[in-house]
Design a protein around this motif. Structure first.
Motif, mmCIF file in Angstrom:
data_model
loop_
_atom_site.group_PDB
_atom_site.id
_atom_site.type_symbol
_atom_site.label_atom_id
_atom_site.label_comp_id
_atom_site.label_asym_id
_atom_site.label_seq_id
_atom_site.Cartn_x
_atom_site.Cartn_y
_atom_site.Cartn_z
ATOM 1 N N UNK A 35 0.816 -1.218 0.000
ATOM 2 C CA UNK A 35 0.000 0.000 0.000
ATOM 3 C C UNK A 35 0.845 1.261 0.000
ATOM 4 N N UNK A 36 2.136 1.123 -0.199
ATOM 5 C CA UNK A 36 3.031 2.272 -0.138
ATOM 6 C C UNK A 36 2.797 3.204 -1.322
ATOM 7 N N UNK A 37 2.572 4.463 -1.010
ATOM 8 C CA UNK A 37 2.464 5.514 -2.010
ATOM 9 C C UNK A 37 2.860 6.834 -1.349
ATOM 10 N N UNK A 38 2.680 7.929 -2.064
ATOM 11 C CA UNK A 38 3.121 9.227 -1.542
ATOM 12 C C UNK A 38 2.358 9.677 -0.302
ATOM 13 N N UNK A 39 1.229 9.036 -0.001
ATOM 14 C CA UNK A 39 0.450 9.455 1.158
ATOM 15 C C UNK A 39 0.850 8.747 2.448
ATOM 16 N N UNK A 40 1.679 7.725 2.370
ATOM 17 C CA UNK A 40 1.963 6.971 3.599
ATOM 18 C C UNK A 40 3.446 6.811 3.906
ATOM 19 N N UNK A 41 4.303 7.607 3.276
ATOM 20 C CA UNK A 41 5.718 7.489 3.602
ATOM 21 C C UNK A 41 6.000 7.917 5.043
ATOM 22 N N UNK A 42 5.089 8.687 5.643
ATOM 23 C CA UNK A 42 5.276 9.066 7.043
ATOM 24 C C UNK A 42 5.158 7.859 7.975
ATOM 25 N N UNK A 102 2.123 6.892 -10.376
ATOM 26 C CA UNK A 102 0.685 6.659 -10.384
ATOM 27 C C UNK A 102 0.381 5.444 -9.522
ATOM 28 N N UNK A 103 0.424 4.287 -10.133
ATOM 29 C CA UNK A 103 0.215 3.037 -9.411
ATOM 30 C C UNK A 103 1.565 2.465 -9.015
ATOM 31 N N UNK A 104 1.607 1.856 -7.854
ATOM 32 C CA UNK A 104 2.804 1.145 -7.399
ATOM 33 C C UNK A 104 2.314 -0.041 -6.575
ATOM 34 N N UNK A 105 2.524 -1.233 -7.123
ATOM 35 C CA UNK A 105 2.011 -2.431 -6.455
ATOM 36 C C UNK A 105 3.090 -3.500 -6.437
ATOM 37 N N UNK A 106 3.296 -4.071 -5.271
ATOM 38 C CA UNK A 106 4.200 -5.202 -5.115
ATOM 39 C C UNK A 106 3.366 -6.468 -4.970
ATOM 40 N N UNK A 129 3.423 2.633 -12.505
ATOM 41 C CA UNK A 129 3.168 3.565 -13.606
ATOM 42 C C UNK A 129 3.771 4.912 -13.237
ATOM 43 N N UNK A 130 4.367 5.533 -14.234
ATOM 44 C CA UNK A 130 4.989 6.845 -14.067
ATOM 45 C C UNK A 130 4.876 7.550 -15.414
ATOM 46 N N UNK A 131 4.526 8.821 -15.432
ATOM 47 C CA UNK A 131 4.324 9.507 -16.712
ATOM 48 C C UNK A 131 5.564 9.525 -17.618
ATOM 49 N N UNK A 145 5.316 5.689 -21.637
ATOM 50 C CA UNK A 145 4.134 6.468 -21.958
ATOM 51 C C UNK A 145 3.065 6.430 -20.878
ATOM 52 N N UNK A 146 3.464 6.151 -19.649
ATOM 53 C CA UNK A 146 2.528 6.072 -18.537
ATOM 54 C C UNK A 146 1.877 4.707 -18.377
ATOM 55 N N UNK A 147 2.217 3.763 -19.274
ATOM 56 C CA UNK A 147 1.685 2.408 -19.151
ATOM 57 C C UNK A 147 2.395 1.673 -18.019
ATOM 58 N N UNK A 148 1.773 0.628 -17.478
ATOM 59 C CA UNK A 148 2.417 -0.138 -16.394
ATOM 60 C C UNK A 148 3.724 -0.788 -16.835
ATOM 61 N N UNK A 149 4.700 -0.739 -15.962
ATOM 62 C CA UNK A 149 5.996 -1.389 -16.145
ATOM 63 C C UNK A 149 6.130 -2.405 -15.021
ATOM 64 N N UNK A 150 6.576 -3.600 -15.373
ATOM 65 C CA UNK A 150 6.700 -4.670 -14.387
ATOM 66 C C UNK A 150 8.140 -5.161 -14.340
ATOM 67 N N UNK A 151 8.628 -5.392 -13.132
ATOM 68 C CA UNK A 151 9.984 -5.919 -12.952
ATOM 69 C C UNK A 151 9.990 -6.845 -11.736
ATOM 70 N N UNK A 152 10.757 -7.934 -11.850
ATOM 71 C CA UNK A 152 10.934 -8.863 -10.731
ATOM 72 C C UNK A 152 12.155 -8.458 -9.926
#
Length: 142
Positions: free
Chosen positions: A16-23, A60-64, A85-87, A91-98
């Motif tokens: 659930x990590x995103x810019x709203x919960x780094x605190x 945008x989206x960040x999911x593990x 996802x990052x603009x 092109x803002x499409x999802x990127x996946x990496x292991x």
């Protein structure tokens, strides 16, 4: 094998990590945490919070998706797949990496965190011009 509560809580937080919960990083990391990924070495929780605030500012989206997890004493390994996802990437499409993370715990919080993943697959292959050149070189190596 039983699941370790501290490791499971850590994985749940990252899901659930995103810019709203780094605190909330203080709940999971010691004050003197050492964090490494292919691009950075961060020392200290306050520096890690600043790094994550900057890192997640335009994400945008960040999911593990977590796979195997193993903890033995104060050390743990976690295998994961990141979808982001990052603009400025693909092109803002999802990127996946292991990847995988080595964690060392102290008093049930992480004192050392080292991420291992293909930085090219996450970043360089999805940047205009540079990405095409890297994909071309990879095909030539096959």
């Amino acid at each position: 094998m039983t699941r370790d509560p501290s490791l499971e809580a850590f994985c749940a937080f990252y899901n659930k990590l995103d810019k709203t919960c780094t605190n909330r990083l203080a709940e999971f990391y010691t004050e003197d945490v050492s964090f490494r990924d292919p691009w950075h070495r961060i020392e200290g929780r306050e520096a890690l919070i600043r790094y994550f605030d900057t890192l997640y500012a335009r994400v945008g989206e960040c999911r593990f998706t977590f796979a195997e997890r193993l903890r033995d004493g104060d050390q743990a390994f976690v295998r994961w797949t990141l979808t982001v996802t990052h603009p400025a990437l693909a092109g803002g499409d999802p990127v996946t990496v292991d990847g995988c993370s080595y964690l060392r715990f102290e008093a049930e919080r992480v004192r050392e965190h080292h991420d291992y993943f293909d930085a090219g697959a996450l970043l360089y292959e999805h940047v205009p011009l540079l990405g095409g050149a890297i994909r071309y070189l990879k095909r030539r190596l096959d």
